[in-house]
Design a protein around this motif. Structure first.
Motif, mmCIF file in Angstrom:
data_model
loop_
_atom_site.group_PDB
_atom_site.id
_atom_site.type_symbol
_atom_site.label_atom_id
_atom_site.label_comp_id
_atom_site.label_asym_id
_atom_site.label_seq_id
_atom_site.Cartn_x
_atom_site.Cartn_y
_atom_site.Cartn_z
ATOM 1 N N PHE A 171 3.888 50.156 5.994
ATOM 2 C CA PHE A 171 4.911 50.901 6.728
ATOM 3 C C PHE A 171 6.089 51.188 5.796
ATOM 4 O O PHE A 171 6.251 50.524 4.779
ATOM 5 C CB PHE A 171 5.380 50.132 7.962
ATOM 6 C CG PHE A 171 6.072 48.831 7.673
ATOM 7 C CD1 PHE A 171 7.443 48.776 7.490
ATOM 8 C CD2 PHE A 171 5.351 47.642 7.600
ATOM 9 C CE1 PHE A 171 8.080 47.578 7.237
ATOM 10 C CE2 PHE A 171 5.981 46.445 7.346
ATOM 11 C CZ PHE A 171 7.346 46.408 7.162
ATOM 12 N N ASP A 172 6.859 52.181 6.151
ATOM 13 C CA ASP A 172 8.082 52.473 5.407
ATOM 14 C C ASP A 172 9.101 51.399 5.754
ATOM 15 O O ASP A 172 9.371 51.164 6.923
ATOM 16 C CB ASP A 172 8.645 53.840 5.839
ATOM 17 C CG ASP A 172 7.863 54.974 5.239
ATOM 18 O OD1 ASP A 172 6.912 54.672 4.511
ATOM 19 O OD2 ASP A 172 8.198 56.131 5.504
ATOM 20 N N ALA A 174 12.444 49.496 6.719
ATOM 21 C CA ALA A 174 13.628 49.915 7.474
ATOM 22 C C ALA A 174 14.866 49.555 6.674
ATOM 23 O O ALA A 174 15.241 48.391 6.590
ATOM 24 C CB ALA A 174 13.652 49.232 8.841
ATOM 25 N N VAL A 175 15.494 50.582 6.090
ATOM 26 C CA VAL A 175 16.605 50.341 5.160
ATOM 27 C C VAL A 175 17.732 49.560 5.815
ATOM 28 O O VAL A 175 18.448 48.809 5.148
ATOM 29 C CB VAL A 175 17.119 51.686 4.610
ATOM 30 C CG1 VAL A 175 18.239 51.473 3.617
ATOM 31 C CG2 VAL A 175 15.978 52.451 3.961
ATOM 32 N N ILE A 176 17.877 49.689 7.139
ATOM 33 C CA ILE A 176 19.021 49.043 7.796
ATOM 34 C C ILE A 176 19.003 47.528 7.591
ATOM 35 O O ILE A 176 20.038 46.871 7.597
ATOM 36 C CB ILE A 176 19.051 49.384 9.299
ATOM 37 C CG1 ILE A 176 20.419 49.009 9.875
ATOM 38 C CG2 ILE A 176 17.947 48.683 10.062
ATOM 39 C CD1 ILE A 176 20.707 49.612 11.206
ATOM 40 N N LEU A 185 21.895 41.433 12.558
ATOM 41 C CA LEU A 185 20.739 41.417 13.459
ATOM 42 C C LEU A 185 19.838 40.231 13.166
ATOM 43 O O LEU A 185 19.500 39.442 14.051
ATOM 44 C CB LEU A 185 19.933 42.713 13.295
ATOM 45 C CG LEU A 185 20.361 43.916 14.097
ATOM 46 C CD1 LEU A 185 19.467 45.107 13.766
ATOM 47 C CD2 LEU A 185 20.278 43.611 15.572
#
Lengths: 228, 324
Positions: A171-172, A174-176, A185
């Motif tokens: 999967f790509d 998640a930069v966050i 988070l």
């Protein structure tokens, strides 16, 4: 003798789970959130802080009888600052990569509340041996917490773990997760998970001890526990 | 017989308005925008809509079950969240990212904070912001609508292109006509491009009295006025119509900013909130690094809402200050 051994064990393991500085006492949040973008940085920060904690606990425990009560905080800070400077110079000389990654957060170990908290709560009241154990336990707990957070954030946010690519075609990332918002988070979820599992543990123990739904017994137990 | 007499606190007069009815009204109002999205961007956008709605409802079900609370999927709020999220995604978004977005919206932003009415920001917009930051590449890849007479679209399924706001950001001259922008025949998110469809939805919501006119009017009005004043060639040289019709402003002002849980309660508070949304939108659009700023503007004002509420408490009847 067995009592003393148990005590030693308790002091050593206290920092890992029961009073984990990051996950239970919510101390040292600033470095925990800031440097855990990668598992490697988490471990680097954890070991650097453990070293400072070890040094400061030993010295403060040694001088605890000659430091006047009124000036103890400045004295503690001076000791901690001394060890922090040593760590900074060592990292700069031998591990320039980590030094560059951690940046400002190495000098900020001085104001890491875990270290001052252990000096104030433990080292200035206990023997050198116990203080060493406490520093190792607390430092280990800190390092493990940073490693967990760093691993989660690195795997989800960059698709790597210790720099090894894991999720190339999965999967790509998640930069966050490697941004500050992702830090908060992940921190929230890890704290919630640890809280959940530790309450499960307590409940199981109570059931094993034979609860029998007599709540008065539990209250008595709690009081006894506090005194011990 | 003994149950005939009971005592309860006010209010004693009840309308037959229910959460479910309001949510159903919102869904009805969103239907034109959804259909417009499917017409202009093809069946793929319908797939995105179905995926996010299903994922959102399923997340709500699992979360309520896992947290040991009563089921709330029948109040349709999860479906509204999923639908709103889908309308705010580009048509070419990978389905798994859309599903992750729906899980974030319903699971993280709504249910973890206590469910409907307890969320501190609009779930769909919050999820969109997280997706935008996480997968910027997918979230800013736009496809031309099906009716664009470009030569390339005849042979290739999807061609990356720029939205009207993106063109403006690059400093280029716009090639989009006002009519295309009004109808929705421009690149953009699934539900945001057609101003006509959104205005139909707005008319229905106003007719059903689900929302009041204050927030959309002051939001759009602020944007129009400030983009006109802060034009590229000096004061009063801007193109307000272009800014109003492009991007997510209309869908944001009608469906997002008016979310009950995250907008102020009083009329005065709502006007302050709407002007704040408009001012921040213009700030982000004209001076920010991204082309569009509506979602972040609304999210920021969502966070300020409790403070606005605190300072706009209405004076109770008879509680006015003594007049000299």
């Amino acid at each position: 003798m067995t009592d003393k051994k148990r005590n030693v064990f308790k002091v050593l393991t206290n920092g890992f789970m029961k009073e984990n500085p990051v996950l239970k006492l919510v101390l040292g949040t600033c470095p925990s959130l800031a440097v855990t973008t990668m598992a490697k940085n988490g471990i680097g920060m954890g070991i650097a802080a453990t070293f400072v904690l070890l040094g400061s606990n030993i010295v403060i425990s040694l001088i605890r009888k000659i430091v006047p009560d009124k000036v103890r905080i400045p004295v503690f800070i001076t000791v901690i600052a001394g060890f922090t400077t040593i760590v900074e110079m060592l990292l700069h000389a031998y591990l320039p990569d980590i030094y560059k990654e951690l940046g400002i957060y190495i000098p900020l170990i001085v104001v890491n509340c875990i270290i001052l908290a252990r000096a104030e709560m433990f080292a200035c009241k206990n023997t050198v041996g116990m203080s060493i154990l406490d520093a190792l336990g607390m430092g280990g707990g800190f390092t493990i917490a940073l490693l967990i957070m760093g691993s989660i954030r690195e795997i989800l946010g960059a698709g790597t773990w210790f720099g090894i690519t894991l999720t190339k075609n999965l999967f790509d990332p998640a930069v966050i997760m490697v941004l500050p918002a992702g830090g908060f988070l992940v921190y929230g979820f890890v704290v919630a998970a640890v809280q959940k599992f530790s309450t499960l543990n307590i409940r199981n123990k109570e059931i094993a001890a034979g609860c029998g739904m007599s709540c008065a017994g539990c209250v008595a137990n709690d009081n006894g526990g506090d005194k011990a | 017989m003994e149950n005939r007499l009971f005592v309860c606190s006010s209010p004693h007069l009840r309308d037959n308005v229910s959460t479910r009815r309001i949510m159903l009204d919102v869904i009805i109002a969103l239907i034109p925008a959804t259909i417009a999205g499917i017409i202009f961007f093809g069946m793929r956008s319908a797939l995105v809509v179905v995926a996010t709605v299903a994922a959102s409802v399923l997340t709500e079900y699992i979360m309520r079950k896992g947290l040991g609370r009563g089921q709330t999927i029948s109040d349709l709020s999860a479906a509204v969240t999923g639908l709103l999220l889908a309308l705010n995604l580009p048509p070419s978004i990978p389905i798994w990212i859309a599903v992750v977005g729906a899980v974030i919206a319903t699971g993280l932003i709504k249910q973890l904070f206590g469910g409907l009415g307890q969320n501190f920001m609009n779930p769909a917009l919050g999820a969109r912001a997280i997706l935008t930051v996480s997968w910027a590449r997918w979230m800013t890849e736009w496809t031309d609508p099906l009716f664009v007479d470009a030569v390339s679209t005849a042979t290739v399924d999807a061609v990356s292109t720029a939205t009207p706001l993106g063109v403006l950001k690059e400093g280029g001259a716009s090639t989009f006509s006002y009519l295309d922008m009004f109808l929705g025949n421009v690149p953009g998110c699934i539900g945001e491009t057609s101003a006509l469809a959104i205005l139909l939805g707005l008319a229905y919501l106003l007719f059903r009295r689900v929302i009041s006119w204050h927030i959309p009017t002051f939001f759009v009005g602020t944007v129009a006025l400030s983009t006109w004043i802060l034009g590229p060639g000096g004061v009063f040289t801007g193109d307000p119509l272009y800014h109003v019709l492009s991007g997510g402003l209309l869908i944001g002002a009608v469906f997002m900013a008016t979310d009950y849980a995250t907008c102020p309660m009083t009329r005065k508070g709502r006007i302050i909130y709407a002007i704040g949304c408009g001012a921040l939108t213009v700030l982000f659009r004209l001076y920010g690094s991204m082309a569009e700023g509506v979602s972040f503007a609304i999210l920021l004002m969502n966070i300020v809402t409790p403070m606005i509420d605190r300072y706009t408490v209405p004076v109770a009847f008879g509680g006015e200050k003594h007049v000299e």
